[in-house]
Structures are given as C-alpha cells and as structure tokens.
Motif scaffolding. Structure first.
Motif, PDB file in Angstrom:
ATOM      1  N   GLU A 121     -10.766   1.482  16.181  1.00 15.51           N
ATOM      2  CA  GLU A 121     -10.726   1.056  14.901  1.00 15.51           C
ATOM      3  C   GLU A 121     -10.178  -0.066  14.383  1.00 15.51           C
ATOM      4  O   GLU A 121      -9.200  -0.703  15.209  1.00 15.51           O
ATOM      5  CB  GLU A 121     -10.224   2.205  13.960  1.00 15.51           C
ATOM      6  N   GLN A 122     -10.595  -0.987  13.576  1.00 15.14           N
ATOM      7  CA  GLN A 122      -9.933  -2.104  13.223  1.00 15.14           C
ATOM      8  C   GLN A 122      -8.788  -1.800  12.377  1.00 15.14           C
ATOM      9  O   GLN A 122      -8.818  -0.934  11.777  1.00 15.14           O
ATOM     10  CB  GLN A 122     -11.286  -3.024  12.115  1.00 15.14           C
ATOM     11  N   TYR A 123      -7.974  -2.683  12.618  1.00 16.90           N
ATOM     12  CA  TYR A 123      -6.339  -2.299  12.039  1.00 16.90           C
ATOM     13  C   TYR A 123      -6.092  -3.579  11.392  1.00 16.90           C
ATOM     14  O   TYR A 123      -6.303  -4.506  11.626  1.00 16.90           O
ATOM     15  CB  TYR A 123      -5.305  -1.781  12.989  1.00 16.90           C
ATOM     16  N   GLU A 124      -4.986  -3.294  10.336  1.00 19.67           N
ATOM     17  CA  GLU A 124      -4.397  -4.342   9.714  1.00 19.67           C
ATOM     18  C   GLU A 124      -2.888  -4.500  10.020  1.00 19.67           C
ATOM     19  O   GLU A 124      -1.832  -4.938   9.476  1.00 19.67           O
ATOM     20  CB  GLU A 124      -4.450  -3.794   8.173  1.00 19.67           C
ATOM     21  N   GLY A 125      -2.542  -4.205  11.350  1.00 16.50           N
ATOM     22  CA  GLY A 125      -0.988  -4.475  11.579  1.00 16.50           C
ATOM     23  C   GLY A 125      -0.475  -3.263  12.358  1.00 16.50           C
ATOM     24  O   GLY A 125      -1.284  -2.105  12.457  1.00 16.50           O
ATOM     25  N   PHE A 154      -3.266   4.399   6.722  1.00 19.90           N
ATOM     26  CA  PHE A 154      -3.460   5.543   7.711  1.00 19.90           C
ATOM     27  C   PHE A 154      -3.210   5.114   9.214  1.00 19.90           C
ATOM     28  O   PHE A 154      -3.498   3.791   9.435  1.00 19.90           O
ATOM     29  CB  PHE A 154      -4.776   6.098   7.606  1.00 19.90           C
ATOM     30  N   PRO A 155      -3.001   6.043  10.089  1.00 20.16           N
ATOM     31  CA  PRO A 155      -2.707   5.379  11.282  1.00 20.16           C
ATOM     32  C   PRO A 155      -4.359   5.214  11.711  1.00 20.16           C
ATOM     33  O   PRO A 155      -5.240   6.007  11.499  1.00 20.16           O
ATOM     34  CB  PRO A 155      -2.280   6.566  12.106  1.00 20.16           C
ATOM     35  N   GLY A 166       0.755  -1.041   0.158  1.00 16.96           N
ATOM     36  CA  GLY A 166      -0.059   0.036  -0.036  1.00 16.96           C
ATOM     37  C   GLY A 166       0.795   1.274   0.049  1.00 16.96           C
ATOM     38  O   GLY A 166       1.851   1.151   0.132  1.00 16.96           O
ATOM     39  N   THR A 167       0.282   2.302  -0.241  1.00 18.71           N
ATOM     40  CA  THR A 167       0.880   3.843  -0.123  1.00 18.71           C
ATOM     41  C   THR A 167       0.428   4.493   1.110  1.00 18.71           C
ATOM     42  O   THR A 167      -0.899   4.386   1.325  1.00 18.71           O
ATOM     43  CB  THR A 167       0.647   4.507  -1.436  1.00 18.71           C
ATOM     44  N   ALA A 168       1.360   5.145   1.717  1.00 24.51           N
ATOM     45  CA  ALA A 168       0.816   5.806   2.904  1.00 24.51           C
ATOM     46  C   ALA A 168       0.193   6.973   2.557  1.00 24.51           C
ATOM     47  O   ALA A 168       0.534   7.965   1.601  1.00 24.51           O
ATOM     48  CB  ALA A 168       2.090   6.136   3.818  1.00 24.51           C
ATOM     49  N   GLY A 169      -0.972   7.257   3.034  1.00 24.28           N
ATOM     50  CA  GLY A 169      -1.825   8.500   2.751  1.00 24.28           C
ATOM     51  C   GLY A 169      -1.504   9.537   3.814  1.00 24.28           C
ATOM     52  O   GLY A 169      -2.316  10.717   3.658  1.00 24.28           O
ATOM     53  N   ALA A 170      -0.838   9.195   5.001  1.00 22.01           N
ATOM     54  CA  ALA A 170      -0.485  10.230   5.805  1.00 22.01           C
ATOM     55  C   ALA A 170       0.891   9.627   6.319  1.00 22.01           C
ATOM     56  O   ALA A 170       1.368   8.386   6.377  1.00 22.01           O
ATOM     57  CB  ALA A 170      -1.643  10.407   6.873  1.00 22.01           C
ATOM     58  N   ASP A 171       1.502  10.685   7.139  1.00 23.86           N
ATOM     59  CA  ASP A 171       2.695  10.144   7.790  1.00 23.86           C
ATOM     60  C   ASP A 171       2.421   9.244   8.902  1.00 23.86           C
ATOM     61  O   ASP A 171       1.432   9.385   9.758  1.00 23.86           O
ATOM     62  CB  ASP A 171       3.440  11.554   8.467  1.00 23.86           C
ATOM     63  N   ILE A 172       3.031   8.073   8.956  1.00 21.22           N
ATOM     64  CA  ILE A 172       2.886   6.900  10.177  1.00 21.22           C
ATOM     65  C   ILE A 172       4.073   6.888  10.978  1.00 21.22           C
ATOM     66  O   ILE A 172       5.244   6.756  10.296  1.00 21.22           O
ATOM     67  CB  ILE A 172       2.413   5.844   9.349  1.00 21.22           C
ATOM     68  N   ARG A 173       3.826   6.976  12.277  1.00 23.94           N
ATOM     69  CA  ARG A 173       5.024   6.809  13.374  1.00 23.94           C
ATOM     70  C   ARG A 173       5.331   5.180  13.642  1.00 23.94           C
ATOM     71  O   ARG A 173       4.238   4.611  13.362  1.00 23.94           O
ATOM     72  CB  ARG A 173       4.830   7.819  14.348  1.00 23.94           C
ATOM     73  N   ARG A 174       6.455   4.927  13.728  1.00 23.62           N
ATOM     74  CA  ARG A 174       6.565   3.533  14.428  1.00 23.62           C
ATOM     75  C   ARG A 174       5.952   3.363  15.776  1.00 23.62           C
ATOM     76  O   ARG A 174       5.824   4.331  16.483  1.00 23.62           O
ATOM     77  CB  ARG A 174       8.163   3.840  14.564  1.00 23.62           C
ATOM     78  N   GLY A 175       5.357   2.084  15.472  1.00 26.99           N
ATOM     79  CA  GLY A 175       4.629   1.661  16.749  1.00 26.99           C
ATOM     80  C   GLY A 175       3.037   2.034  16.547  1.00 26.99           C
ATOM     81  O   GLY A 175       2.218   1.364  17.035  1.00 26.99           O
ATOM     82  N   ASP A 176       2.711   2.767  15.231  1.00 30.87           N
ATOM     83  CA  ASP A 176       1.085   3.116  15.141  1.00 30.87           C
ATOM     84  C   ASP A 176       0.667   2.035  14.445  1.00 30.87           C
ATOM     85  O   ASP A 176       1.209   1.036  13.662  1.00 30.87           O
ATOM     86  CB  ASP A 176       1.187   4.298  14.181  1.00 30.87           C
ATOM     87  N   MET A 177      -0.539   1.591  15.148  1.00 35.28           N
ATOM     88  CA  MET A 177      -1.639   0.632  14.323  1.00 35.28           C
ATOM     89  C   MET A 177      -1.937   1.373  12.982  1.00 35.28           C
ATOM     90  O   MET A 177      -2.029   2.379  12.743  1.00 35.28           O
ATOM     91  CB  MET A 177      -2.798   0.307  15.014  1.00 35.28           C
ATOM     92  N   ILE A 178      -2.102   0.466  11.829  1.00 37.09           N
ATOM     93  CA  ILE A 178      -2.377   0.806  10.595  1.00 37.09           C
ATOM     94  C   ILE A 178      -3.630   0.457  10.102  1.00 37.09           C
ATOM     95  O   ILE A 178      -4.003  -0.792  10.161  1.00 37.09           O
ATOM     96  CB  ILE A 178      -1.212   0.554   9.603  1.00 37.09           C
ATOM     97  N   LYS A 179      -4.489   1.223   9.419  1.00 35.51           N
ATOM     98  CA  LYS A 179      -5.659   0.768   8.812  1.00 35.51           C
ATOM     99  C   LYS A 179      -5.551   1.055   7.273  1.00 35.51           C
ATOM    100  O   LYS A 179      -4.845   1.741   6.595  1.00 35.51           O
ATOM    101  CB  LYS A 179      -6.905   1.599   9.240  1.00 35.51           C
ATOM    102  N   VAL A 180      -6.239   0.129   6.518  1.00 34.64           N
ATOM    103  CA  VAL A 180      -6.072   0.410   4.954  1.00 34.64           C
ATOM    104  C   VAL A 180      -7.270   0.785   4.420  1.00 34.64           C
ATOM    105  O   VAL A 180      -8.380  -0.100   4.557  1.00 34.64           O
ATOM    106  CB  VAL A 180      -5.606  -1.007   4.438  1.00 34.64           C
ATOM    107  N   ILE A 181      -7.523   1.747   3.596  1.00 38.86           N
ATOM    108  CA  ILE A 181      -8.486   2.243   3.041  1.00 38.86           C
ATOM    109  C   ILE A 181      -8.391   2.500   1.564  1.00 38.86           C
ATOM    110  O   ILE A 181      -7.254   3.450   1.149  1.00 38.86           O
ATOM    111  CB  ILE A 181      -8.833   3.676   3.695  1.00 38.86           C
TER     112      ILE A 181
END
Length: 66
Positions: free
Chosen positions: A32-36, A26-27, A6-21
């Motif tokens: 919210e449900q997250y993908e890792g 996105f963080p 995927g492509t980051a739609g916003a800045d993501i910091r180490r340790g953030d949970m990530i959602k995919v839209i």
C-alpha cells in the motif's frame, strides 16, 4: 513549515509504515501507498504529527504544531 496531523485509528507500533484515510492513521501493508513511518508507538485515539521528514510522532499535551 508544513505539518501533517491526524488521529490514530488503530494501535501503531514503532517502525510501522503509516497510511492516512480521512484524517485517521492506520498501519500500511507492504504493497500500500504510505505517508511515512512511526518513530514511536502511537496508541489508538492519540493525536500525532508529521514534519517534512515523514516521521510520525505522538503529540505531547498542549502541543500546537505551527
């Protein structure tokens, strides 16, 4: 081996949970449900990949997940 990309739609910091839209990362908020999670900082617009371990990392130049 299953690889998500995927492509980051916003800045993501180490340790953030990530959602995919729609293929963009996105963080995720706590409820919210997250993908890792992010193993490293992922700047906006950067391509990232995730293996079965659900840990997202930035793709190095020339990297082709198989």
């Amino acid at each position: 081996m299953s690889v998500l990309t995927g492509t980051a739609g916003a800045d993501i910091r180490r340790g953030d949970m990530i959602k995919v839209i729609k293929g963009r990362l996105f963080p995720a908020l706590l409820y919210e449900q997250y993908e890792g999670g992010a193993a490293e900082d992922i700047p906006e617009g950067a391509r990232a990949y995730c293996l079965k371990d659900k840990v997202w990392r930035t793709m190095p130049p020339g990297f082709r997940p198989s």
